[in-house]
Every structure is written in structure tokens, then in C-alpha cells.
Write a protein that holds these residues in place. Structure first.
Motif, PDB file in Angstrom:
ATOM      1  N   VAL A   1      -0.782  72.454   1.543  1.00  0.00           N
ATOM      2  CA  VAL A   1      -0.339  71.344   2.450  1.00  0.00           C
ATOM      3  C   VAL A   1      -0.529  71.717   3.811  1.00  0.00           C
ATOM      4  CG1 VAL A   1       1.584  69.730   3.374  1.00  0.00           C
ATOM      5  CG2 VAL A   1       1.349  70.541   0.754  1.00  0.00           C
ATOM      6  N   ILE A   2      -1.197  71.158   4.586  1.00  0.00           N
ATOM      7  CA  ILE A   2      -1.085  71.364   6.102  1.00  0.00           C
ATOM      8  C   ILE A   2      -0.515  70.185   6.790  1.00  0.00           C
ATOM      9  CG2 ILE A   2      -2.920  71.581   8.112  1.00  0.00           C
ATOM     10  CD1 ILE A   2      -4.758  72.714   6.211  1.00  0.00           C
ATOM     11  N   ASP A   3       0.464  70.357   7.476  1.00  0.00           N
ATOM     12  CA  ASP A   3       1.458  69.405   8.289  1.00  0.00           C
ATOM     13  C   ASP A   3       0.592  69.428   9.849  1.00  0.00           C
ATOM     14  OD1 ASP A   3       2.778  68.273   6.330  1.00  0.00           O
ATOM     15  OD2 ASP A   3       4.335  69.871   6.727  1.00  0.00           O
ATOM     16  N   GLU A   4       1.102  68.246  10.494  1.00  0.00           N
ATOM     17  CA  GLU A   4       0.669  67.926  11.813  1.00  0.00           C
ATOM     18  C   GLU A   4       1.056  69.120  12.805  1.00  0.00           C
ATOM     19  OE1 GLU A   4       2.109  64.059  13.236  1.00  0.00           O
ATOM     20  OE2 GLU A   4       0.341  63.170  12.576  1.00  0.00           O
ATOM     21  N   ALA A   5       0.520  69.210  13.714  1.00  0.00           N
ATOM     22  CA  ALA A   5       0.834  70.166  14.709  1.00  0.00           C
ATOM     23  C   ALA A   5       1.970  70.132  15.508  1.00  0.00           C
ATOM     24  CB  ALA A   5      -0.631  70.413  15.635  1.00  0.00           C
ATOM     25  N   ASN A   6       2.789  70.965  15.911  1.00  0.00           N
ATOM     26  CA  ASN A   6       3.617  70.701  16.710  1.00  0.00           C
ATOM     27  C   ASN A   6       3.678  71.934  17.835  1.00  0.00           C
ATOM     28  OD1 ASN A   6       4.889  73.131  15.408  1.00  0.00           O
ATOM     29  ND2 ASN A   6       6.205  71.799  14.082  1.00  0.00           N
ATOM     30  N   ASP A   7       4.977  72.311  18.291  1.00  0.00           N
ATOM     31  CA  ASP A   7       4.863  73.664  19.247  1.00  0.00           C
ATOM     32  C   ASP A   7       4.423  74.805  18.721  1.00  0.00           C
ATOM     33  OD1 ASP A   7       7.480  73.192  17.905  1.00  0.00           O
ATOM     34  OD2 ASP A   7       8.430  74.147  19.678  1.00  0.00           O
ATOM     35  N   ARG A   8       4.735  75.131  17.413  1.00  0.00           N
ATOM     36  CA  ARG A   8       4.650  76.024  16.593  1.00  0.00           C
ATOM     37  C   ARG A   8       3.202  76.101  16.031  1.00  0.00           C
ATOM     38  NH1 ARG A   8       9.564  76.874  12.429  1.00  0.00           N
ATOM     39  NH2 ARG A   8       9.131  79.379  12.879  1.00  0.00           N
ATOM     40  N   GLY A   9       2.418  75.001  15.905  1.00  0.00           N
ATOM     41  CA  GLY A   9       1.004  74.966  15.557  1.00  0.00           C
ATOM     42  C   GLY A   9       0.984  74.074  14.231  1.00  0.00           C
ATOM     43  N   TRP A  10      -0.064  74.224  13.619  1.00  0.00           N
ATOM     44  CA  TRP A  10      -0.200  73.320  12.028  1.00  0.00           C
ATOM     45  C   TRP A  10       0.507  74.406  11.377  1.00  0.00           C
ATOM     46  CZ3 TRP A  10      -4.415  73.428  15.631  1.00  0.00           C
ATOM     47  CH2 TRP A  10      -4.881  72.240  15.835  1.00  0.00           C
ATOM     48  N   GLU A  11       1.526  73.610  10.337  1.00  0.00           N
ATOM     49  CA  GLU A  11       2.150  74.221   9.350  1.00  0.00           C
ATOM     50  C   GLU A  11       1.124  74.373   8.063  1.00  0.00           C
ATOM     51  OE1 GLU A  11       6.074  74.501   6.619  1.00  0.00           O
ATOM     52  OE2 GLU A  11       5.585  72.687   7.972  1.00  0.00           O
ATOM     53  N   VAL A  12       0.790  75.536   7.527  1.00  0.00           N
ATOM     54  CA  VAL A  12       0.063  75.717   6.344  1.00  0.00           C
ATOM     55  C   VAL A  12       1.007  76.542   5.237  1.00  0.00           C
ATOM     56  CG1 VAL A  12      -2.135  76.854   5.598  1.00  0.00           C
ATOM     57  CG2 VAL A  12      -2.114  76.046   7.743  1.00  0.00           C
ATOM     58  N   ARG A  13       0.931  75.563   4.162  1.00  0.00           N
ATOM     59  CA  ARG A  13       1.869  76.202   3.256  1.00  0.00           C
ATOM     60  C   ARG A  13       1.486  76.206   1.889  1.00  0.00           C
ATOM     61  NH1 ARG A  13       4.581  71.734   4.905  1.00  0.00           N
ATOM     62  NH2 ARG A  13       5.187  70.324   3.330  1.00  0.00           N
ATOM     63  N   GLU A  14       1.798  76.949   1.021  1.00  0.00           N
ATOM     64  CA  GLU A  14       1.436  77.094  -0.479  1.00  0.00           C
ATOM     65  C   GLU A  14       2.907  76.613  -1.162  1.00  0.00           C
ATOM     66  OE1 GLU A  14      -0.988  79.669  -2.104  1.00  0.00           O
ATOM     67  OE2 GLU A  14      -1.989  80.070  -0.266  1.00  0.00           O
ATOM     68  N   GLU A  15       2.911  75.866  -2.121  1.00  0.00           N
ATOM     69  CA  GLU A  15       4.248  75.520  -2.802  1.00  0.00           C
ATOM     70  C   GLU A  15       3.977  75.635  -4.420  1.00  0.00           C
ATOM     71  OE1 GLU A  15       5.216  71.390  -1.691  1.00  0.00           O
ATOM     72  OE2 GLU A  15       5.220  71.886   0.278  1.00  0.00           O
ATOM     73  N   GLN A  16       4.951  76.009  -5.054  1.00  0.00           N
ATOM     74  CA  GLN A  16       4.938  76.133  -6.687  1.00  0.00           C
ATOM     75  C   GLN A  16       6.162  75.309  -6.814  1.00  0.00           C
ATOM     76  OE1 GLN A  16       3.493  79.757  -8.144  1.00  0.00           O
ATOM     77  NE2 GLN A  16       4.068  79.033 -10.333  1.00  0.00           N
ATOM     78  N   ASP A  17       6.075  74.433  -7.949  1.00  0.00           N
ATOM     79  CA  ASP A  17       7.290  73.600  -8.394  1.00  0.00           C
ATOM     80  C   ASP A  17       8.198  73.345  -7.549  1.00  0.00           C
ATOM     81  OD1 ASP A  17       5.881  74.002 -10.947  1.00  0.00           O
ATOM     82  OD2 ASP A  17       6.893  75.974 -11.339  1.00  0.00           O
TER      83      ASP A  17
END
Length: 87
Positions: free
Chosen positions: A25-41
Motif C-alpha cells: 500500500v502507498i498512502d497519500e503524502a503528508n508532512d512525512r512523505g508518502w507512506e509505503v508499507r507491506e502488510e501480512q494478514d
């Protein structure tokens, strides 16, 4: 850590195998930048923030190379055609 969806998603890819689910998942940018994450279950296994859009694009390509296969083939064919016409 359990995942909570707060921001609007820019990109999402889900892979499912039997009873396990893996999300990228990539979420919209905020003051920290774009959040890029991997999730499992529904648990976050990797999370980072990126400020450079090109790094975000590279992360997307890593997890969804098939999404842009047509663009790759087009660029490859144009490059090959120019190479052989100019050589």
C-alpha cells in the motif's frame, strides 16, 4: 501492530494465498512523505516514508511489474526500431 486505514490510498496491490493475505500500500503524502508499507494478514511488516516520487514509483514497480508491461513493451519496441534504423 494492526493496520488502520486513515489516508486515501494512492496505490494498493493484494495477493491472497489460501488463508493468508499480503498487501502493498502507498498512502497519500503528508508532512512525512508518502507512506509505503507491506502488510501480512492485516499486520504491518514493513513501513517507510518517501519524499521523492521517483522512489515511490520504483517501489510500485517492484510490487506490480505486470501493471506497466504494456508501457515497457512499447518503449522497448520504439527503442529497437530507432536503433536499427539509425545503425
Amino acid at each position: 501492530m494492526v493496520c488502520e486505514r486513515v489516508n486515501a490510498m494512492v496505490f494498493s496491490k493484494r495477493l491472497q494465498s489460501q488463508e493468508h493475505v499480503r498487501d502493498f500500500v502507498i498512502d497519500e503524502a503528508n508532512d512525512r512523505g508518502w507512506e509505503v508499507r507491506e502488510e501480512q494478514d492485516n499486520h504491518i511488516v514493513k513501513r517507510t516514508w518517501m519524499h521523492d516520487w521517483h522512489h515511490v514509483e520504483n517501489a510500485m514497480m517492484k510490487h506490480a511489474p505486470g501493471e506497466n508491461w504494456g508501457s515497457f513493451v512499447f518503449v522497448f519496441l520504439i527503442t529497437a526500431a530507432l536503433w536499427f534504423d539509425l545503425a
